[in-house]
Each structure stands twice: as C-alpha cells, then as structure tokens.
Design an enzyme around this catalytic site. Structure first.
Site, PDB file in Angstrom:
ATOM      1  N   HIS A 127       2.844  -9.622  -1.444  1.00 13.84           N
ATOM      2  CA  HIS A 127       3.117  -8.263  -1.906  1.00 13.84           C
ATOM      3  C   HIS A 127       4.277  -7.713  -1.087  1.00 13.84           C
ATOM      4  O   HIS A 127       4.290  -7.830   0.146  1.00 13.84           O
ATOM      5  CB  HIS A 127       1.880  -7.392  -1.725  1.00 13.84           C
ATOM      6  CG  HIS A 127       1.950  -6.087  -2.449  1.00 13.84           C
ATOM      7  ND1 HIS A 127       2.802  -5.070  -2.061  1.00 13.84           N
ATOM      8  CD2 HIS A 127       1.275  -5.620  -3.533  1.00 13.84           C
ATOM      9  CE1 HIS A 127       2.638  -4.036  -2.881  1.00 13.84           C
ATOM     10  NE2 HIS A 127       1.726  -4.351  -3.780  1.00 13.84           N
ATOM     11  N   ARG A 140       6.251   3.225  -5.457  1.00 16.15           N
ATOM     12  CA  ARG A 140       7.578   2.993  -6.033  1.00 16.15           C
ATOM     13  C   ARG A 140       7.621   3.416  -7.502  1.00 16.15           C
ATOM     14  O   ARG A 140       8.654   3.886  -7.987  1.00 16.15           O
ATOM     15  CB  ARG A 140       7.947   1.511  -5.894  1.00 16.15           C
ATOM     16  CG  ARG A 140       8.311   1.122  -4.473  1.00 16.15           C
ATOM     17  CD  ARG A 140       8.506  -0.378  -4.300  1.00 16.15           C
ATOM     18  NE  ARG A 140       7.243  -1.082  -4.199  1.00 16.15           N
ATOM     19  CZ  ARG A 140       6.942  -2.204  -4.828  1.00 16.15           C
ATOM     20  NH1 ARG A 140       7.822  -2.750  -5.656  1.00 16.15           N
ATOM     21  NH2 ARG A 140       5.770  -2.780  -4.663  1.00 16.15           N
TER      22      ARG A 140
END
Length: 633
Positions: A249, A269
C-alpha cells in the site's frame, strides 16, 4: 491415541472476517450446521481496518457507471492477469451485496437525495466506493456479526441450546485440514487460552483467513495474518496461485514510531490529499504511465479542475492504481527527495477545511491525533509503502470458490487467488469478500447436503496433528527462540523480497529461508499450553516459512515486472508472461530434511478472455497487454 473432543458439523469456516462471516451466514441459511473458528475475538477481525469503502457499480454518484466499467477497471488494475470470470462475477454481483448489507442494518453515508454515497478511489473510473466515513470495514463486520447473532437467536428459539446450528469458536486456531482419502473430513483446532485440542468433523471447510503480512517487517496487517489459510491449503494438497504478487500500500505511516505501518486510507487522496516530496513538489505527475495518459491529469491545473468537477475524466495522479503510486514514492525516496524518515509527505490540510477532514475522515483524524499527536488538519503526514495485501492465494474455481484438487475445500477473501490479478484496486477487497464469501458458503452447504457417506477422520490423523502441535514443548538443548526466528524471517522478506526485487537478493532470501526452516524445526518453548504466546508463534512459523518460500520462489521465476511484482533486473512487463500463472505445489512426499525445498513451481496458461468482454477494451490496450495468440481477430 490422543484424547481429543470431536464434534460433528456440516460446514467449518476458518476465519470470522468479512469473507468468513458472509460464508457462514449463507451456509447456515442454506440449512447447513455451521461452525466458525476465529483466531481472535469475535468481531475483531482485520476486516475492521478496511477504511475507504466497498467497490460496487451502483451509479449513485455518476450514472455512467456499470458492471462493465467496473470489470474493465479491475482487469486493467491487475494488468490483465486476473481470472476474468471471477472479475465478471464480482462486478455483476457487488451492488446486490451492498444493498443486502443495507437491508441487514448497515448505515452507509448518503447523497443529498438519500441514496448510498460513493467516493472516488485509485484505479476506479467513477466514484464507486460505498462508505461509512473512513470506517467502512468496521460497519461491515458489525452488520455481519449482528446478522449472525440474529440467526443464532432464531436457532435458540427453535431448538434450544442443545443443537446450535451456527456456533463461533473464538480465540481458537486451526493447525490442520483433516482428510479422508482425497476429500476434506474436518479441521484440527486448539483453544489459544487453554491449549485444549478439539476436532470439528465436516465434509466442507471454507478458508477465510486473510493474508500473509506478518512475514514482513513493515506491514499494515494485524497479528493474525500469518498465512494460516494459505499454508493449510498447501498442506491439504491444494495449490497456491501467483504468490509473487504482494501489494505494498503506498501510504502507510512511517513516522512517528507509534503509528509506523498504520494505513492512511486511500480516501484521503480520493477526497483531495496530495503527495509531495522534500522539495514540496507534487511529484506524481512525473509517473503517469503512457497507458493512463488520457485518464489522469498531467498538470496541477488540470488536477485542480478535476477536484472542482468530480465528473471530469482527468483524475489526479495520486489516484493511480496502488502499485504505480507505491513505485513512484519508492523512486522519490531513492532519488534523495524523500521525507526525513524515509517516506514522502501526504498533505490533506491545504485542500480540505478542518471541519471537512473531521467529517469525511473522522477515524484518520482521531487515530493519528491520539496515537501520534499528528494533527492532519494542520500538518502533512509522512507516508511510504507498507506490505498490505497478497493478490496470490488458493487456486479456486471462479463459480464455486472450490479449491483445486481437494474436494470439500473452499476459499474466499484475501486467502483466495485469481480475482485481482497482479494488483488489487482499493475497495475491491470488501466487495470481493462479500461476493465470494457468499458463493463459498452456498457451495459448501450444497456439498455437505449431497447424498452419500460422510468422510471420517482417522485416529492416526488426530494423533499426528496433536504431536505436531506439541513438538515445541519437546525441543532439546539448543532450542531456537521463535521470536528471534520471526524477526529474522521478517527482515529477510522485507529486505530481499520487498517492493523492489532482484535475482541475487531473492536467491539469497531462499537460502535464508532454508536455514530458518532448519532452525524452526528446533523451535522450543517453555511452560504450559495455557496462556503461552511463544507456543502460538512457534506454530505460526510453519505457516509463515511455507508461504514465504512460495512468494520468493514465484518472484524469482517471473522474469518481468507486473503489478505488485517489480523486478529491478527485469523492469518491463513482458507480453509472453501475460497468460502465464504460477502454481505453487507442495513437494510430495514431504522431505525429511527441514532445510530442503518444500515447494515446486508449475506454469499453467490462463483461460482466454471471453470475446464480448475483450470488446470492452480499446484495441491499443489489448495490443499492449495481451500475448500475440490472445489478440482478437
């Protein structure tokens, strides 16, 4: 013969996360007497850490979304290595599984007109993730746990407490899948608190044990993720598929130490967070692959316009698939443009007001404020790649989730391979475990209800499993410390089979793993079986070493870079490797020498993608990814 309690069930589910609970609910509703074995407390499965949402093409935020687009995004994200039929079933059925959760009591965030809200996530063309703030996994587990409890209450009212039809064995571990000839006959288990052994006899076993992250030093995974289901399948004779593909990740915390490895959900994000290097520059514009140039913004101005207009097609490059973002961060750090502690900066404070951050990302805000004294509404976070998810897993049938070659064995969720190809899109994990958890429970119950004699567990199997579990107590002088062995395993995998791989390093990793296997055979513990975490770790080491060998051996074999597998010495994605799956099978018979190889590799070709599904992609894209013989006329 060991004195071990035996119980009769129809279906045994190993794991009580999202996949395990969904499988258990389906099996129970199909009439099967179902036992669930979970390593931790009921309701504490690692699924609760899934924050961003459940990917499902409901079209609530953008009406252009549909299952075909979701299928296309999933195959693209996995670099076309995914089992296309699994990806199709997943995309088609995910909306029904989300709506089903809502009927069971899940409380999703809503759009202004009252529909289930959906947010953007990396690799998804449209806003697709149904969410509950940034704690969707917690709501999913709460809902499934509540549904399972309601079924238990129904059973109690109908049968009393003498005939449970859905029972959870919490804080218990399965060490062996037991067999009668070639087919499944049950599971050998022990209570972690008391050390008491017991056997659950059943013609069907569903593996839903999650991932392998505790074999790596830096990981987002919880303590349970020691590759139990992967190892149980291998030891039962089922192959593992494409174990080289491990997802790092891109945004795990690297500082402060109190939160190292904890994920910063992709929804940060998706809601406007940006990645900057030590120069303060948004570097992701430099790393947009050519195949994505028409989908992602090429300048900061374009990205700003996208944030103002969520329906736009030019997405910010921070929402590229996870493997692309992780490699970009790694490249910036290696170039000397990283943060002081070896990551980069993730900034959400300049694009979202403090009130919006606390409303949209409440868990992120409170978690880092309380654990690390980091106020994400006012300062950037230091993030970097962390071992997060394994795309490889048990080779299963796409329709039934049945494991290859072992009748009665099923697998769903992260422990099953094939759905995600070489890289998983964010949010697809939760819909994957719902879709295939249900399918595993459905077909496990059908197999258990089939006519014919039930398989039987022999006393010799029970004695052998008990002796194996007790071996660490009988280690002689010079016994190895399981904690030391675990630390050395994590360092070897992190440093030599991590996010960037090379042939010489992976060969060295295999040599170290062989040495660790030989030493682990001498792992010893003191004291009694009650409350003995050292004993638990000694047993877990078998699984971690076996699965780590699969990862390293498959990664060494695949001489290309694809998805979560990046070779510095083979940096290109090779079309000749596209239709090739790597199967890890156990060496038979098991070698007497503990240092000898336990795994043999087999190359198999993937099934050609159905023509109507190929038609969903652009011709140029197919030419880039598919092998010559796979291209349509």
């Amino acid at each position: 013969m060991a004195q071990v309690d035996r119980q009769q069930w129809d279906v045994v589910v190993v794991g009580a996360g999202g996949a395990g609970l969904r499988a258990a609910i389906e099996a129970r509703e199909r009439g099967a007497r179902t036992a669930v074995v979970c390593k931790s407390l009921f309701g504490k499965a690692h699924t609760v850490m899934a924050e961003g949402g459940i990917a499902a093409s409901m079209g609530n935020v953008n009406g252009h979304d549909n299952w075909q687009v979701h299928f296309r995004d999933t195959m693209r994200g996995g670099k076309f290595l995914g089992q296309w039929r699994m990806a199709e079933l997943h995309a088609r059925e995910a909306p029904d599984r989300v709506w089903e959760l809502e009927t069971w009591g899940a409380l999703f965030d809503r759009t202004p007109d009252g529909r289930i809200s959906q947010r953007n996530f990396g690799g998804h063309e449209y806003p697709r993730l149904a969410h509950v703030g940034d704690r969707t996994g917690l709501e999913l587990i709460r809902t499934l746990q509540q549904k399972a409890t309601a079924l238990q209450q129904e059973d109690f009212a109908a049968y009393g407490d003498h005939e449970a039809r859905l029972k959870v064995f919490q804080e218990c571990t399965v060490t062996r899948v037991l067999k009668d000839g070639g087919r499944v006959a049950g599971a050998f288990c022990y209570e972690r608190e008391s050390g008491r052994f017991f056997v659950l006899e059943a013609p069907a076993v569903v593996l839903a044990t999650g991932g392998i992250g505790k074999s790596f030093k830096t990981t987002s995974n919880s303590w349970e993720y020691t590759g139990d289901g992967h190892a149980l399948a291998l030891l039962a004779g089922a192959p593992l598929l494409n174990m080289e593909f491990v997802q790092f990740h891109p945004t795990g915390m690297v500082w402060p130490p109190s939160v190292k490895g904890i994920l910063v959900t992709e929804s940060v994000r998706g809601d406007g967070g940006v990645l900057r290097n030590s120069d303060g520059r948004r570097f992701m514009f430099d790393y947009v692959p050519d195949v994505f140039k028409d989908k992602y913004a090429q300048t900061e101005d374009e990205a700003d316009r996208w944030y103002e207009d969520p329906d736009g097609n030019r997405r910010p490059p921070e929402l590229l698939p996870r493997d692309e973002v992780a490699r970009a961060i790694n490249a910036e750090v290696k170039a000397g443009r990283g943060s002081p502690h070896g990551g980069v900066f993730l900034d959400v404070s300049t694009r979202m007001s403090p009130e919006r951050v606390k409303r949209r990302l409440p868990s992120m805000y409170h978690q880092f404020k309380e654990l690390a004294d980091v106020d994400i509404t006012a300062e950037p976070m230091e993030v970097g790649p962390t071992c997060h998810y394994v795309m490889g897993g048990v080779a299963v049938d796409s329709e039934t989730a049945a494991a290859e070659g072992v009748p009665g064995l099923f697998a769903a969720g992260e422990v099953a391979g094939g759905m995600h190809g070489s890289n998983r899109l964010g949010g697809n994990s939760l819909s994957d475990l719902l879709v295939f958890g249900r399918r595993a429970g459905l077909h496990a119950a059908a197999l258990a209800a089939a006519p014919g004699p039930r398989p039987r567990v022999s006393p010799e199997q029970v004695d052998a499993a008990a002796a194996e579990a007790l071996a660490p107590f009988h280690a002689r002088e010079g016994a190895e410390n399981p904690y030391t062995l675990h630390q050395e395993l994590q360092s070897a995998m992190n440093d030599l089979v991590g996010i960037i791989r090379r042939e010489d390093e992976m060969a060295e990793a295999l040599r170290r793993l062989a040495s660790l296997r030989e030493r682990a055979a001498r792992a010893g513990v003191e004291g009694h079986r009650q409350f003995n975490p050292g004993w638990h770790l000694a047993l877990d080491l078998r699984n971690m070493l076996l699965v780590s060998e699969c990862v390293a051996r498959a990664a060494l074999e695949r001489t290309e870079s694809r998805g979560g597998h990046t070779r510095e010495d083979c940096p290109a994605m090779e079309r000749a490797w596209r239709p090739v799956n790597l199967l890890c099978r156990p060496v038979e018979p098991p070698p007497a020498d503990p240092a000898a190889d336990r795994i043999r590799l087999e190359r198999v070709r993937t099934e050609p993608i159905r023509p109507d599904l190929l038609a969903l992609f652009e011709k140029e894209e197919l030419v880039k990814y598919l092998a010559e013989e796979e291209l349509p006329e």
